[in-house]
Design an enzyme around this catalytic site. Sequence first.
Site, short mmCIF file in Angstrom:
data_model
loop_
_atom_site.label_atom_id
_atom_site.label_comp_id
_atom_site.label_asym_id
_atom_site.label_seq_id
_atom_site.Cartn_x
_atom_site.Cartn_y
_atom_site.Cartn_z
N GLU A 293 -29.59 -25.63 51.31
CA GLU A 293 -28.40 -25.54 50.45
C GLU A 293 -27.62 -26.82 50.68
O GLU A 293 -27.31 -27.18 51.82
CB GLU A 293 -27.58 -24.31 50.83
CG GLU A 293 -26.43 -24.03 49.87
CD GLU A 293 -25.10 -24.56 50.37
OE1 GLU A 293 -24.56 -25.49 49.73
OE2 GLU A 293 -24.62 -24.08 51.40
N CYS A 327 -18.81 -25.91 50.54
CA CYS A 327 -19.76 -26.28 49.49
C CYS A 327 -19.38 -25.62 48.17
O CYS A 327 -19.71 -26.11 47.10
CB CYS A 327 -21.17 -25.85 49.88
SG CYS A 327 -21.74 -26.55 51.44
#
Length: 541
Positions: A293, A327
Amino acid sequence: MSNAIFSIDPPKNEPILAYAPGSSERAELKKALEALKAKEIEIPLVIGGKEIKTGNMGTCMVPHDHGHRLATYHKAGAKEVSMAADAAKAAAKTWLHMPWQERLAIFKKAAELIAGPYRMALNAATMLGQGKNAMQAEIDSACELIDFLRFNTFYATQIYKEQPVSDPGIWNQLEYRPLEGFIFAISPFNFTAIAGNLCSAPAMMGNTVLWKPASTAVYSGHLIMEIFKKAGLPDGVINFLPGSGAEVGTPVINHPDFAGVHFTGSTKVFKNIWTTAASNLDTYGCYPRIVGETGGKDFVFVHNSAEVDAVVTGLVRGSFEYQGQKCSAASRAYIPASMWDEVRQKLVDTVATIKMGSPEEFSNFMNAVIDRNAFDTISSYIDFARKSEDAEIITGGGCDDSTGYFIEPTVIVAKTPDFKTMVEEIFGPVLTIFVYEDDAYTETLELCDSTSEYALTGGIFAIDREAVAEARKVLTHAAGNFYINDKPTGAVVGQQPFGGARASGTNDKAGSPLNLYRWISARTIKETFVPPTDYRYPFMG
């Protein structure tokens, strides 16, 4: 020997403590903060259960007070990577064959240790070392990490239960083996829970792990290793290797026993890992699993039927909690022209009420960004916008690194939808807004979809259900986690499995069985009870 078929009950998410004035948890956390600040520690590597000191030192500093040192830590290099790979290989011989219920019991115990005796220490370590306020630390290093451990152990049992059907006279079985080799876990600074999950999820499924924490999160990572040891994790199953990406990552990925990487970090680094692994395929004993990720340029899209107060709250929390260092943080927003004046005024007024300072002062909503590099990068984007004729800073923009790395919550209005701060990941408390004409709703949705290379999180604010449906359709691939009338942050384990596609990663959904499947290699076993004794088939008669 156990002869029962064991099960793990479906877990519930760990309750979030409020730390309200006068509460016992507030007093306990304050005490833990004082205790950790009062002493400087030395953090070794952990290889095969042994503490290794290399003499090549790094420091753990406090972001909001960069003159205060929490710890020094030893850095790993190629020699220590080789030692760790050997330790992982040795541990794999017994870890592979440990009964699954014994293996999972270790991580269930770790969850209880974090929920109980280690909760305040781990939260305090995250607050001091990674610059989180009490609530952000609580939902991360306590609740989310506890949830990862509890839910993943449950998901593992569900996977093990999946078995094929069998015809009469045959028994078909499916075994879920770990990968052949070690897993390389590379964790970021911004979530203690992610760090704990990246190394533990493969280990739960029987793999051994080499774990490189972010250099700015070694302090909390060291405590996680202590918790795993206390929970009964055998030596060599997870090996702790702080150090630089080049000094640790390069020899790890070039090692013939490299079987996979569990990564959260920058897109550039992840692409480099993938490229290096591809060039090394002839070296490896298997095709490695590449799970990652990476970045995000996460959006909030507003329809003119939305509630203004909900929009403003979603923007403020989504953009400025933990200084935008998520994020999933809201980094760009699209506001209809008919709402803009009201949204602008309320947004500016709300941001003006935000207090910023030390996380040790619980009234502060925002704290310092993680380090000097982050401060310089974020402030350079603000300076770019300040000098540009195509942008206006309507609030914030101040940066002060005299004591800590503080950057004000900043809102930029861009005249063009492809302005630099609308497109590039900043990873800081900077929100850029583009105002669109109300009658260009669908066209602007399409613009949102194509503006950024990332596709991690995003959300739509609208009361009009047709507008919601249109956004879901147009933005199908724009976000792996999509929110309706909510900020694009705060995914909960077991409720919103997390991950995105495009340049945001492989979307293997941390906090779900989808991720655990990546760390197993199934073996089919067919047993025939009465095998045939003649090769001839009836049709041959």
